[in-house]
Design a protein around this motif. Sequence first.
Motif, mmCIF file in Angstrom:
data_model
loop_
_atom_site.group_PDB
_atom_site.id
_atom_site.type_symbol
_atom_site.label_atom_id
_atom_site.label_comp_id
_atom_site.label_asym_id
_atom_site.label_seq_id
_atom_site.Cartn_x
_atom_site.Cartn_y
_atom_site.Cartn_z
ATOM 1 N N TRP A 1 -11.884 2.070 3.637
ATOM 2 C CA TRP A 1 -10.586 2.717 3.493
ATOM 3 C C TRP A 1 -10.727 4.100 2.857
ATOM 4 O O TRP A 1 -11.662 4.367 2.108
ATOM 5 N N ILE A 2 -9.777 4.955 3.146
ATOM 6 C CA ILE A 2 -9.659 6.215 2.418
ATOM 7 C C ILE A 2 -9.071 5.909 1.040
ATOM 8 O O ILE A 2 -8.069 5.215 0.928
ATOM 9 N N ILE A 3 -9.706 6.434 0.009
ATOM 10 C CA ILE A 3 -9.205 6.311 -1.364
ATOM 11 C C ILE A 3 -9.385 7.667 -2.016
ATOM 12 O O ILE A 3 -10.400 8.338 -1.808
ATOM 13 N N ILE A 4 -8.403 8.081 -2.803
ATOM 14 C CA ILE A 4 -8.542 9.337 -3.530
ATOM 15 C C ILE A 4 -7.929 9.202 -4.917
ATOM 16 O O ILE A 4 -6.910 8.530 -5.098
ATOM 17 N N VAL B 1 -8.530 12.284 -25.215
ATOM 18 C CA VAL B 1 -7.477 11.632 -24.426
ATOM 19 C C VAL B 1 -7.948 11.633 -22.978
ATOM 20 O O VAL B 1 -8.323 12.676 -22.441
ATOM 21 N N GLN B 2 -7.910 10.451 -22.363
ATOM 22 C CA GLN B 2 -8.518 10.334 -21.034
ATOM 23 C C GLN B 2 -7.762 9.310 -20.193
ATOM 24 O O GLN B 2 -7.205 8.342 -20.706
ATOM 25 N N THR B 3 -7.755 9.528 -18.892
ATOM 26 C CA THR B 3 -7.127 8.592 -17.966
ATOM 27 C C THR B 3 -7.817 8.658 -16.620
ATOM 28 O O THR B 3 -8.474 9.654 -16.289
ATOM 29 N N THR B 4 -7.686 7.601 -15.842
ATOM 30 C CA THR B 4 -8.191 7.600 -14.467
ATOM 31 C C THR B 4 -7.218 6.848 -13.571
ATOM 32 O O THR B 4 -6.514 5.946 -14.020
ATOM 33 N N ASP B 5 -7.163 7.244 -12.317
ATOM 34 C CA ASP B 5 -6.238 6.642 -11.371
ATOM 35 C C ASP B 5 -6.721 6.932 -9.959
ATOM 36 O O ASP B 5 -7.294 7.997 -9.700
ATOM 37 N N PHE B 6 -6.504 5.992 -9.039
ATOM 38 C CA PHE B 6 -6.779 6.284 -7.632
ATOM 39 C C PHE B 6 -5.958 5.351 -6.760
ATOM 40 O O PHE B 6 -5.473 4.319 -7.209
ATOM 41 N N MET C 1 0.819 -1.202 0.000
ATOM 42 C CA MET C 1 0.000 0.000 0.000
ATOM 43 C C MET C 1 0.855 1.256 0.000
ATOM 44 O O MET C 1 0.425 2.295 -0.452
ATOM 45 N N ALA C 2 2.070 1.156 0.504
ATOM 46 C CA ALA C 2 2.857 2.360 0.749
ATOM 47 C C ALA C 2 3.068 3.186 -0.479
ATOM 48 O O ALA C 2 3.044 4.394 -0.433
ATOM 49 N N ALA C 3 3.267 2.551 -1.601
ATOM 50 C CA ALA C 3 3.426 3.319 -2.824
ATOM 51 C C ALA C 3 2.423 2.849 -3.848
ATOM 52 O O ALA C 3 2.629 2.970 -5.031
ATOM 53 N N ALA C 4 1.322 2.290 -3.377
ATOM 54 C CA ALA C 4 0.333 1.777 -4.323
ATOM 55 C C ALA C 4 -0.363 2.930 -4.997
ATOM 56 O O ALA C 4 -0.917 3.791 -4.363
ATOM 57 N N ASP C 5 -0.290 2.940 -6.322
ATOM 58 C CA ASP C 5 -1.103 3.874 -7.069
ATOM 59 C C ASP C 5 -1.941 3.064 -8.025
ATOM 60 O O ASP C 5 -2.012 1.864 -7.948
ATOM 61 N N GLY C 6 -2.616 3.736 -8.921
ATOM 62 C CA GLY C 6 -3.566 3.035 -9.752
ATOM 63 C C GLY C 6 -2.966 2.020 -10.673
ATOM 64 O O GLY C 6 -3.685 1.265 -11.306
#
Length: 401
Positions: free
Chosen positions: A173-176, A87-92, A14-19
């Motif tokens: 969990w907190i997710i952003i 052009v589109q992207t998503t990440d959390f 989780m420490a550096a988990a990105d999308g």
Amino acid sequence: MAEASAMGTSGEAMAAADGSSGPAGLSLGRGFSNYRGLVGGQEEAAPEAGLPAGLATEAGPIPTLPALGIGMDSCVIPLRHGGLSLVQTTDFFYPLVEDPYMMGRIACANVLSDLYAMGITECDNMLMLLSVSQSMSEEEREKITPLMIKGFRDAAEEGGTAVTGGQTVVNPWIIIGGVATVVCQPNEFIMPDSAVVGDVLVLTKPLGTQVAVNAHQWLDNPERWNKVKMVVSREEVELAYQEAMFNMATLNRIAAGLMHTFNAHAATDITGFGILGHSQNLAKQQRNEVSFVIHNLPIIAKMAAISKASGRFGLLQGTSAETSGGLLICLPREQAARFCSEIKSSKYGEGHQAWIVGIVEKGNRTARIIDKPRVIEVLPRGATATAFAPDSSNASSESSL
């Protein structure tokens, strides 16, 4: 931000988990490189747009536009009207740092970075995705949530865009995270597929964010701290943590603009798969038979030593995850040093850096790090050379290969 610290950085996954790093998040348009032959790469625009291929008008044939599907940082979808592309992207992801405002900025910078990796500097719209933990008290929610939202919006404003909507839920969990969208002309983006033999690889942020975030947690975990305290001081960890947080919150927008100025051939951003994983993914997208070889690893000072002492992360092997990392750009050899010099110009403000880290050679679309890469120790801002071990150095951006 006790909840964020407990949830977001307990455990290295989780420490550096990105999308882009598996179950910790989801990033559409990224990470499915095995499907390149099906939907990735350059496609004909006319069929994609629902028009017959080769359609002509009185003005002549309708030009085909590039399309990019699953496999890279953003999707590129040719539109039905006016030769434009969406052009589109998503990440959390989960929180990484203790400061909720900075976490909001980092989340926004991370989303926008996928557009910047395409050389796109303007974003038309952003949506925010926010999950509030049901374990938080009402007081914690009222204090933390507005700060995260403000950080996200402030970073969006810095990027010349705005948040116009999104979704908020209550969750364990907190997710952003968010969604970034732009409609643009073909000359506004650079397809990540045109590297040629002789190009140079440039990286625009130092590595080591995952190590820094975890090491900062270990200050309060005697069992973990005892394993690394012989190679790093508490002061060095605090400085590295602040540097990592600053870097993660810094937009890659300047680098994206300079990609056009210096004729970049391809790029990606370095996030959950580490520099090696993203280099391999980028190499697979290339039209030419090339491979990437990485010789230099710019790393936040002391993080390489922590990685070695702890036996975790794989920082020197290039597998340590990053969040909102720098752009890895393929540039013509004669342009690379100028790019590194230009990005540090005071006219762009403070905090922008770049290093030559590798080369493009003839090959079979793979990437590797040499057996003994040169580690470039990047001193945190505000640190003095004497505060770190004698062998530390803030090495020149124009690194030799």
